[in-house]
Design a protein around this motif. Structure first.
Motif, PDB file in Angstrom:
ATOM      1  N   ALA A   1      56.481  15.300  87.958  1.00  0.00           N
ATOM      2  CA  ALA A   1      56.585  13.973  87.351  1.00  0.00           C
ATOM      3  C   ALA A   1      56.810  14.087  85.850  1.00  0.00           C
ATOM      4  N   ILE A   2      56.049  14.987  85.184  1.00  0.00           N
ATOM      5  CA  ILE A   2      56.198  15.086  83.731  1.00  0.00           C
ATOM      6  C   ILE A   2      57.567  15.670  83.381  1.00  0.00           C
ATOM      7  N   LEU A   3      57.987  16.719  84.102  1.00  0.00           N
ATOM      8  CA  LEU A   3      59.303  17.301  83.801  1.00  0.00           C
ATOM      9  C   LEU A   3      60.404  16.263  83.995  1.00  0.00           C
ATOM     10  N   PHE A   4      60.282  15.491  85.076  1.00  0.00           N
ATOM     11  CA  PHE A   4      61.300  14.475  85.362  1.00  0.00           C
ATOM     12  C   PHE A   4      61.330  13.437  84.245  1.00  0.00           C
ATOM     13  N   MET A   5      60.139  13.001  83.829  1.00  0.00           N
ATOM     14  CA  MET A   5      60.118  11.969  82.790  1.00  0.00           C
ATOM     15  C   MET A   5      60.498  12.533  81.425  1.00  0.00           C
TER      16      MET A   5
ATOM     17  N   ILE B   1      51.545  10.579  91.517  1.00  0.00           N
ATOM     18  CA  ILE B   1      50.818  10.277  92.739  1.00  0.00           C
ATOM     19  C   ILE B   1      51.784  10.142  93.917  1.00  0.00           C
ATOM     20  N   MET B   2      52.963   9.575  93.640  1.00  0.00           N
ATOM     21  CA  MET B   2      53.930   9.416  94.722  1.00  0.00           C
ATOM     22  C   MET B   2      54.356  10.778  95.285  1.00  0.00           C
ATOM     23  N   ILE B   3      54.700  11.730  94.388  1.00  0.00           N
ATOM     24  CA  ILE B   3      55.129  13.056  94.848  1.00  0.00           C
ATOM     25  C   ILE B   3      53.987  13.736  95.594  1.00  0.00           C
ATOM     26  N   ARG B   4      52.790  13.607  95.022  1.00  0.00           N
ATOM     27  CA  ARG B   4      51.599  14.227  95.586  1.00  0.00           C
ATOM     28  C   ARG B   4      51.403  13.812  97.047  1.00  0.00           C
TER      29      ARG B   4
ATOM     30  N   LEU C   1      55.303   5.689  84.215  1.00  0.00           N
ATOM     31  CA  LEU C   1      56.104   6.329  85.264  1.00  0.00           C
ATOM     32  C   LEU C   1      55.611   7.745  85.566  1.00  0.00           C
ATOM     33  N   VAL C   2      55.089   8.452  84.547  1.00  0.00           N
ATOM     34  CA  VAL C   2      54.522   9.780  84.823  1.00  0.00           C
ATOM     35  C   VAL C   2      53.394   9.653  85.843  1.00  0.00           C
TER      36      VAL C   2
END
Lengths: 224, 397
Positions: free
Chosen positions: B364-368, B348-351, B342-343
């Motif tokens: 992504a990392i903070l969210f995960m 890539i999705m946010i990017r 998921l990270v």
């Protein structure tokens, strides 16, 4: 309020020790925001600048103390089953009053506070104090309780707003505190902290206040 | 070494109970155990004898970051001189020195301020100093732009150590990766210093120098997000001759670090592998859906070959050094697969989908990190249920 008994008591002094505790307790050990964790939404939303926070605090101060007195006066007349509706009617009338005054005299701030003045109606602090205190106590005590809780709310709001406005915009009450010459555009090195203007920082600031408070008074820490 | 030992032994009584500096015992303890193996052993309970401890783990990670750091120093100088049109005339040493002159102060500020805050908290809370900051202190400069003022680094470090770590109880208790907390703080607090196309290459010109015509300081991701021309080849991106945060540009240097981490077994290969798979999955999904993009810029970004996302921006750095942080990542093996996937997927999705955050890996990392305990919870519950079921069938038989 069914349990209110007519016991012959000695007349209590207006500012007896017990009554003074009604005002001082909510300032610290039973603070509505940091200990009871009520009314958080408005504390996050309108603390970007000091002036709106001050106006909001005064509005809550008026609504809470006046509402407490009104509910306390009516406490023996309100049927138990519809008490929430009665409370809502009282607080809504007071809030409309405040809203009209704000619109008439400080229109800019009223626009900035926007929906949050109306949302005082559903502010948990107010309903909480009506339920927990005004329904079972005399008007004078309820008035003091309202004042105390409103002050407790106010000082947290103003503290948060102080740091957010100072660090986020370099101002206090709209006056420039950080010298203009410090800013990068004037050849300096300084830059305002944009995160301070965003709601998460209000949450973190309130969190820090709670942290400090609980480190000083460990009795406030909940057991798991 | 003898000298240090003598000094430590001579000042030791002052830091013991009843000594002059009793309160500063954690500081003494920190320095003493940093230099020498502590002489005391556990008194009770079961314990594991192992050559690896927190200090050695941390130092290994720091060593794994050294290639990225050294490359970052040279790259910063190289880009600076390229912008001024002097890349040909300047030697390797000049470029390296120019970068080192800017990056070493950032390292000093990061370690000085961060360890200072840690020492203060250790003294107040009366626990011994933990080595967690050794890695964060190195990571923070590596994920900052070259031009960020030192005081902003300091403020971000204070925020990261206090709000990211000490609030939760110190090293090992943090929910979020402290280094990324520092970067997220700087990103939202000082956006003009952390994003855009002005901050990644230093263009300050000395007398007689000037910036060359047609110069653009945009990062590769920034160019794609805004639909601008990308002036770097895939080889440049892989080797790292591109603008970006100090340590993130060179995929090669990061791969060397990854090899060290994987060989020593310190970072989880599951997270790295599943992260890459997740990124590729999202990248190729985008390729498949590129014809349906809402704007031409997005379409060109979406039709970028999926694998190219791995070498652009901070993806490689994040997935190797930050997603694998043993504290904030998922703890169970199956959880690590899900977490890593998921990270990569969200990065890539946010990017691609959010031009305001051209670098998705941080978010992504903070969210995960926040989701990791939830993943672990469900993995463990699933295991419990599976074994219960097995028990039921055994009993029935």
């Amino acid at each position: 309020m069914a349990e209110v008994q007519e016991v012959k008591k000695e007349r209590e002094a207006l500012f007896s020790k017990k009554n003074r505790k009604l005002i001082t307790d909510p300032l610290n050990d039973s603070n509505p925001i940091t200990v009871q964790v009520l009314g958080i939404c408005s504390a996050l939303a309108i603390t970007v600048k000091l002036y709106p926070a001050l106006v909001m605090s005064l509005s809550v101060l008026f609504v809470l103390s006046a509402g407490n007195v009104v509910i306390s006066l009516m406490r023996n007349l309100i049927p138990n089953r519809i008490r929430i509706i009665v409370q809502l009617v009282v607080v809504a009338s007071l809030v409309i009053l405040v809203d009209q005054v704000l619109k008439a005299y400080v229109y800019d701030v009223s626009k900035e506070l926007s929906v949050f003045v109306g949302l005082i109606i559903t502010n948990c602090i107010i309903m909480g104090r009506f339920e927990a205190f005004a329904l079972g106590n005399t008007p004078w005590k309820s008035f003091l309780d309202g004042l105390g809780n409103a002050f407790g709310y106010a000082w947290i709001l103003l503290t948060v707003a102080f740091f957010r406005e100072l660090l986020g915009s370099g101002q206090l009450f709209g006056f420039q505190i950080v010298p203009e010459s410090w800013y990068l555009s004037e050849g300096g090195f300084y830059s305002n902290n944009g995160l301070m203007l965003l709601p998460p920082m209000a949450l973190i600031t309130v969190g820090i206040i709670i942290w400090v408070q609980r480190s000083r008074n460990t009795e406030l820490i909940e057991e798991n | 070494m003898k000298l240090f030992k003598n000094i430590l032994d001579s000042v030791k009584p002052h830091f013991e109970e009843g000594g002059k500096f009793e309160k500063l015992h954690p500081v003494y303890d920190g320095f003493a155990t940093f230099l020498f193996t502590p002489g005391h052993t556990s008194h009770s309970g079961a314990h594991v004898r192992d050559a690896i401890d927190l200090k050695r783990t941390m130092i290994t990670v720091v060593m794994a970051m050294v290639p990225a750091l050294l490359f970052g120093m040279w790259n910063a100088g190289n880009l600076h001189y390229t912008a001024l049109g002097l890349a040909e005339t300047m030697t390797f040493g000049d470029k390296f020195l120019w970068g080192a002159m800017r990056i070493v102060p950032m390292l000093i500020v990061s370690y000085g301020v961060g360890l200072g805050v840690e020492f203060i908290f250790c003294i107040i809370k009366k626990h011994s100093i933990q080595e967690g900051y050794l890695v964060s202190g190195m990571l923070i400069p590596l994920i900052m732009p070259i031009d960020i003022p030192l005081w902003m680094v300091a403020v971000s470090v204070i925020f990261a150590v206090v709000i990211g770590k000490e609030v939760f109880g110190g090293t090992g208790m943090n929910i979020l990766n402290p280094a990324l907390t520092a970067r997220a703080f700087a990103f939202f607090a000082y956006p003009t210093y952390m994003s855009g196309d002005k901050v990644w290459i230093n263009t300050s010109a000395d007398a007689g120098q000037s910036v060359v015509d047609g110069f653009s300081g945009a990062t590769v991701l920034g160019s794609y997000a805004t639909g601008g021309d990308v002036q770097y080849s895939v080889w440049d991106m892989f080797m790292g001759f591109i603008p970006g945060s100090i340590g993130e540009t060179s995929t090669v240097a990061i791969l060397i670090g990854a090899a060290i981490l994987l060989y020593t077994g310190i970072a989880s290969w599951r997270i790295m592998l599943s992260g890459v798979i997740g990124a590729l999955a999202m990248g190729y999904l985008f390729n498949a859906f590129a014809p349906h993009a809402i704007s031409p810029e997005q379409q060109s970004f979406m039709s970028l070959p999926g694998w190219q996302h791995l070498i652009m921006g901070g993806f490689a750095f994040g997935i190797v050094f930050m997603a694998t942080d043993p504290v904030s990542a998922a703890q169970t093996n199956r959880g690590k697969w899900i977490y890593g996937f998921l990270v990569g997927f969200f990065a890539i999705m946010i990017r691609v989908f959010n031009p305001a955050y051209p670098e998705g890996i941080m978010m992504a990392i903070l969210f995960m990190n926040v989701m990791a305990p939830l993943i672990d919870h469900y993995v463990i519950q699933a295991n419990i249920n599976k074994r219960k079921k097995r028990l039921a069938t055994v009993k029935a038989a």
